[in-house]
Design a protein around this motif. Sequence first.
Motif, PDB file in Angstrom:
ATOM      1  N   GLU A 206      -0.931  46.012   4.352  1.00 64.26           N
ATOM      2  CA  GLU A 206      -1.372  44.790   5.017  1.00 64.26           C
ATOM      3  C   GLU A 206      -2.017  45.103   6.356  1.00 64.26           C
ATOM      4  O   GLU A 206      -1.519  45.915   7.130  1.00 64.26           O
ATOM      5  N   ASN A 207      -3.133  44.439   6.638  1.00 64.26           N
ATOM      6  CA  ASN A 207      -3.820  44.607   7.911  1.00 64.26           C
ATOM      7  C   ASN A 207      -3.287  43.607   8.934  1.00 64.26           C
ATOM      8  O   ASN A 207      -2.879  42.501   8.589  1.00 64.26           O
ATOM      9  N   CYS A 208      -3.307  44.013  10.189  1.00 62.42           N
ATOM     10  CA  CYS A 208      -2.891  43.127  11.273  1.00 62.42           C
ATOM     11  C   CYS A 208      -4.060  42.236  11.672  1.00 62.42           C
ATOM     12  O   CYS A 208      -5.225  42.526  11.384  1.00 62.42           O
ATOM     13  N   MET A 209      -3.749  41.120  12.329  1.00 67.90           N
ATOM     14  CA  MET A 209      -4.802  40.267  12.883  1.00 67.90           C
ATOM     15  C   MET A 209      -5.573  41.021  13.972  1.00 67.90           C
ATOM     16  O   MET A 209      -5.041  41.931  14.614  1.00 67.90           O
ATOM     17  N   SER A 210      -6.807  40.604  14.173  1.00 64.49           N
ATOM     18  CA  SER A 210      -7.555  41.089  15.331  1.00 64.49           C
ATOM     19  C   SER A 210      -7.168  40.221  16.538  1.00 64.49           C
ATOM     20  O   SER A 210      -6.515  39.182  16.393  1.00 64.49           O
ATOM     21  N   GLU A 211      -7.559  40.635  17.739  1.00 65.55           N
ATOM     22  CA  GLU A 211      -7.258  39.832  18.926  1.00 65.55           C
ATOM     23  C   GLU A 211      -7.918  38.464  18.842  1.00 65.55           C
ATOM     24  O   GLU A 211      -7.330  37.461  19.259  1.00 65.55           O
ATOM     25  N   GLN A 212      -9.123  38.417  18.308  1.00 63.58           N
ATOM     26  CA  GLN A 212      -9.815  37.141  18.162  1.00 63.58           C
ATOM     27  C   GLN A 212      -9.049  36.221  17.216  1.00 63.58           C
ATOM     28  O   GLN A 212      -8.857  35.036  17.488  1.00 63.58           O
ATOM     29  N   GLU A 213      -8.591  36.782  16.093  1.00 62.56           N
ATOM     30  CA  GLU A 213      -7.849  35.991  15.121  1.00 62.56           C
ATOM     31  C   GLU A 213      -6.513  35.531  15.702  1.00 62.56           C
ATOM     32  O   GLU A 213      -6.090  34.387  15.498  1.00 62.56           O
ATOM     33  N   MET A 214      -5.850  36.419  16.439  1.00 62.73           N
ATOM     34  CA  MET A 214      -4.583  36.044  17.064  1.00 62.73           C
ATOM     35  C   MET A 214      -4.774  34.874  18.023  1.00 62.73           C
ATOM     36  O   MET A 214      -4.003  33.904  18.008  1.00 62.73           O
ATOM     37  N   ALA A 215      -5.787  34.972  18.875  1.00 64.26           N
ATOM     38  CA  ALA A 215      -6.024  33.921  19.870  1.00 64.26           C
ATOM     39  C   ALA A 215      -6.294  32.580  19.193  1.00 64.26           C
ATOM     40  O   ALA A 215      -5.781  31.539  19.623  1.00 64.26           O
ATOM     41  N   GLN A 216      -7.080  32.605  18.127  1.00 69.71           N
ATOM     42  CA  GLN A 216      -7.374  31.356  17.423  1.00 69.71           C
ATOM     43  C   GLN A 216      -6.125  30.787  16.763  1.00 69.71           C
ATOM     44  O   GLN A 216      -5.863  29.578  16.836  1.00 69.71           O
ATOM     45  N   GLU A 217      -5.331  31.661  16.124  1.00 71.87           N
ATOM     46  CA  GLU A 217      -4.148  31.175  15.416  1.00 71.87           C
ATOM     47  C   GLU A 217      -3.116  30.626  16.396  1.00 71.87           C
ATOM     48  O   GLU A 217      -2.500  29.586  16.134  1.00 71.87           O
ATOM     49  N   CYS A 218      -2.914  31.287  17.516  1.00 70.95           N
ATOM     50  CA  CYS A 218      -1.960  30.778  18.512  1.00 70.95           C
ATOM     51  C   CYS A 218      -2.421  29.443  19.083  1.00 70.95           C
ATOM     52  O   CYS A 218      -1.596  28.574  19.392  1.00 70.95           O
ATOM     53  N   SER A 219      -3.728  29.269  19.225  1.00 72.50           N
ATOM     54  CA  SER A 219      -4.242  28.015  19.785  1.00 72.50           C
ATOM     55  C   SER A 219      -4.051  26.839  18.831  1.00 72.50           C
ATOM     56  O   SER A 219      -4.123  25.685  19.252  1.00 72.50           O
ATOM     57  N   ARG A 220      -3.787  27.122  17.547  1.00 72.33           N
ATOM     58  CA  ARG A 220      -3.589  26.043  16.578  1.00 72.33           C
ATOM     59  C   ARG A 220      -2.205  25.410  16.683  1.00 72.33           C
ATOM     60  O   ARG A 220      -1.967  24.329  16.151  1.00 72.33           O
ATOM     61  N   CYS A 221      -1.258  26.074  17.364  1.00 70.04           N
ATOM     62  CA  CYS A 221       0.106  25.548  17.463  1.00 70.04           C
ATOM     63  C   CYS A 221       0.094  24.202  18.185  1.00 70.04           C
ATOM     64  O   CYS A 221      -0.492  24.058  19.266  1.00 70.04           O
ATOM     65  N   LEU A 222       0.755  23.215  17.609  1.00 72.52           N
ATOM     66  CA  LEU A 222       0.799  21.864  18.185  1.00 72.52           C
ATOM     67  C   LEU A 222       1.879  21.723  19.255  1.00 72.52           C
ATOM     68  O   LEU A 222       2.045  20.640  19.815  1.00 72.52           O
ATOM     69  N   ARG A 223       2.629  22.790  19.503  1.00 71.57           N
ATOM     70  CA  ARG A 223       3.683  22.801  20.517  1.00 71.57           C
ATOM     71  C   ARG A 223       4.665  21.634  20.325  1.00 71.57           C
ATOM     72  O   ARG A 223       4.900  20.815  21.208  1.00 71.57           O
ATOM     73  N   CYS A 224       5.244  21.611  19.139  1.00 71.04           N
ATOM     74  CA  CYS A 224       6.223  20.571  18.822  1.00 71.04           C
ATOM     75  C   CYS A 224       7.484  20.692  19.670  1.00 71.04           C
ATOM     76  O   CYS A 224       8.321  19.784  19.670  1.00 71.04           O
ATOM     77  N   ASP A 225       7.646  21.806  20.394  1.00 69.22           N
ATOM     78  CA  ASP A 225       8.777  21.932  21.306  1.00 69.22           C
ATOM     79  C   ASP A 225       8.607  21.059  22.540  1.00 69.22           C
ATOM     80  O   ASP A 225       9.560  20.814  23.282  1.00 69.22           O
ATOM     81  N   HIS A 226       7.385  20.585  22.767  1.00 68.50           N
ATOM     82  CA  HIS A 226       7.101  19.773  23.956  1.00 68.50           C
ATOM     83  C   HIS A 226       6.685  18.352  23.593  1.00 68.50           C
ATOM     84  O   HIS A 226       7.171  17.396  24.190  1.00 68.50           O
ATOM     85  N   TYR A 227       5.801  18.241  22.619  1.00 67.96           N
ATOM     86  CA  TYR A 227       5.288  16.925  22.254  1.00 67.96           C
ATOM     87  C   TYR A 227       6.150  16.287  21.166  1.00 67.96           C
ATOM     88  O   TYR A 227       6.869  16.949  20.431  1.00 67.96           O
ATOM     89  N   GLY A 228       6.024  14.969  21.034  1.00 68.21           N
ATOM     90  CA  GLY A 228       6.750  14.256  19.987  1.00 68.21           C
ATOM     91  C   GLY A 228       8.228  14.120  20.319  1.00 68.21           C
ATOM     92  O   GLY A 228       8.644  14.052  21.473  1.00 68.21           O
ATOM     93  N   HIS A 229       9.054  14.116  19.286  1.00 61.38           N
ATOM     94  CA  HIS A 229      10.492  13.867  19.452  1.00 61.38           C
ATOM     95  C   HIS A 229      11.199  14.958  20.244  1.00 61.38           C
ATOM     96  O   HIS A 229      12.292  14.729  20.769  1.00 61.38           O
ATOM     97  N   ALA A 230      10.626  16.157  20.313  1.00 59.97           N
ATOM     98  CA  ALA A 230      11.298  17.232  21.044  1.00 59.97           C
ATOM     99  C   ALA A 230      11.490  16.856  22.502  1.00 59.97           C
ATOM    100  O   ALA A 230      12.475  17.239  23.132  1.00 59.97           O
ATOM    101  N   GLY A 231      10.549  16.093  23.057  1.00 62.40           N
ATOM    102  CA  GLY A 231      10.683  15.649  24.443  1.00 62.40           C
ATOM    103  C   GLY A 231      11.895  14.769  24.655  1.00 62.40           C
ATOM    104  O   GLY A 231      12.550  14.807  25.705  1.00 62.40           O
ATOM    105  N   PHE A 232      12.216  13.945  23.658  1.00 63.52           N
ATOM    106  CA  PHE A 232      13.380  13.069  23.769  1.00 63.52           C
ATOM    107  C   PHE A 232      14.687  13.834  23.604  1.00 63.52           C
ATOM    108  O   PHE A 232      15.734  13.408  24.061  1.00 63.52           O
TER     109      PHE A 232
END
Length: 609
Positions: A575-601
């Motif tokens: 298996e090949n690892c992600m490139s830095e470009q791919e990593m940056a794009q994939e991390c930016s897709r996270c919706l941060r559910c730890d902060h937004y939505g019900h997690a805030g409550f």
Amino acid sequence: MSRLSITPWENAQRTVDDLYADMERRISSAPCGNCPVELTSAFLKLCLAQSCGKCVPCRIGLDRLSDLLDRLLEGQGSEADMETILRSAQAIVDSADCAIGFEAAQMVLDGYVAFHDDYIAHATHGSCTANFKSVPCVELCPAHVDVPGYISLVGEERYEDAIRLIRKDNPFPSVCGLICEHPCETHCRRSIVDAPLNIRGVKRFAVDHAGHVPAPACAPATGKRIAIVGGGPSGLTASYFLSLMGHKVTVFEKNDQLGGMLRYGIPSYRLPASYLDRDIDCILSTGVEVKLDCTIGKDFTLEQLRQEYDSVYLAIGAALHKTLGIPGEDAQGVLSAIELLDTTTRKAKPNFTGQRVVIVGGGNVAMDATRTAVRLGATSVKCVYRRRISDMTALPEEVEGAMAEGCEILPLKAPVRVETSTSGRVTGLIVQPQVIGEVKGGRPSPRDADQPEEFIPCDVILMAVGQRVDSDPFVREGVPANRGTIVAGPDGSVPGLDGVFSGGDCVSGPATVILAIEAGKVAAASIDEYLGCHTDISANLDIPPAPFRLKQATGRIDLTEREASWRKNDFELMENCMSEQEMAQECSRCLRCDHYGHAGFKGGRKTTW
């Protein structure tokens, strides 16, 4: 004028189709802990909207069921209404004309049994017992790793901190970055937008770019001593956390190296020894003592461990293979897939050059054996499975990878007997064609097809039909067992044996690596509580703040593999690892559910456990 005409594609229908697709994505990413009665009510309303209205059970019955569920959800229902729901649903199942009606009612019946307590709670208290889980990826990770936290750290290129955060809950980041079955991705809320985040791929990137990350400092010594029997993922996980808690830990391992099935059951093209050793070295750096080549009943007894140590954790795994019990299974050339993988890892690799190999089974072990046989030089590799390819329990990417490497999957073939030569050598496998049938226990069951038996010529047969626990030595010492697996409570405690705990595959039966890690983590917490210490584990890290930006639909980054024509000839990591470009794009897709939505409550993340 013609009586027929081409129906124009209407924009309204296109929008409806988009609505169905969006609904499918939302359902697939539904978080844990939603009220199951409310979900049942919504499902009934959808089925009612699909009803043609021709038969009374569907047209009237589903509408009545929906009203009764609404009464419960509004706090106006009673236990008498529950009985009416039960009788009405059964009547619809028995009398509806088509699947729209009887399948909808059957779902109500199944739910009535599965979450009966929730029905009672609504009828008596007007509320649900369900506890909404706000961050699906964290909740669905058996080890409850802080996924949004380490995704954000990787996105900030804080790779060492990402590894530290993962280790707060899971001491095997290198291993899980390669082979975890990533249940955390199954309900990722990013699916609402496009597709789930490639969580395992991001973890793999962090592992490959973090370098050496030392273990955290241990808590002050408690003077307590714990014996761990078994040096696989569950035993080593418990060892790591108990050592961090300040206890003195000794691991007893029957093999000459630690790792269990991670070392002896997973081929190096999926998990190189260097990745496994990296995690084990970190675990041992906390002060864990190891005694190799130690077997219970021979070098020590459980009673001796109980006398010498304050607590004992049994994590012996499930390393023995099962058999089919068919004629000829003991012939020369019939091997266990587990034994093949073990031999391939420990010693000089077998040579299958010029041989025809048949593998029996449909799980990940079967796929590992299948792809290993190709790398050992076999001229023909066929995997026989009695169900369909879609029913195989192996990861889909493993099945696809095997086929890309030239392996043939033969579904709906049930082994009947092994054919042998006069010298007792395998010449082939007789199989009975199957036809898929009734769904039982959530899976379609195969049955014999009205076709003659078939002969598959081969020189080697690898059996990969399951694993079992070597629990007999422990049973002889009073450890309770049920159908070969050790009996233990949800906290890992073994009933009737004070201070003895057990977990992992030897309790659950053969499962995944991350489930074994979960068992080790639970056992560490339980043993620490049993010893009266109540020690907290934390990472003491600042997590980057959640960005406020619009999340545009973006394609998921899938990991690639080396070309099949090359990788099938060696045991190097495929298996090949992600490139830095791919990593940056994939991390930016996270919706941060730890902060937004019900997690805030709910107060956001849990920083300790």
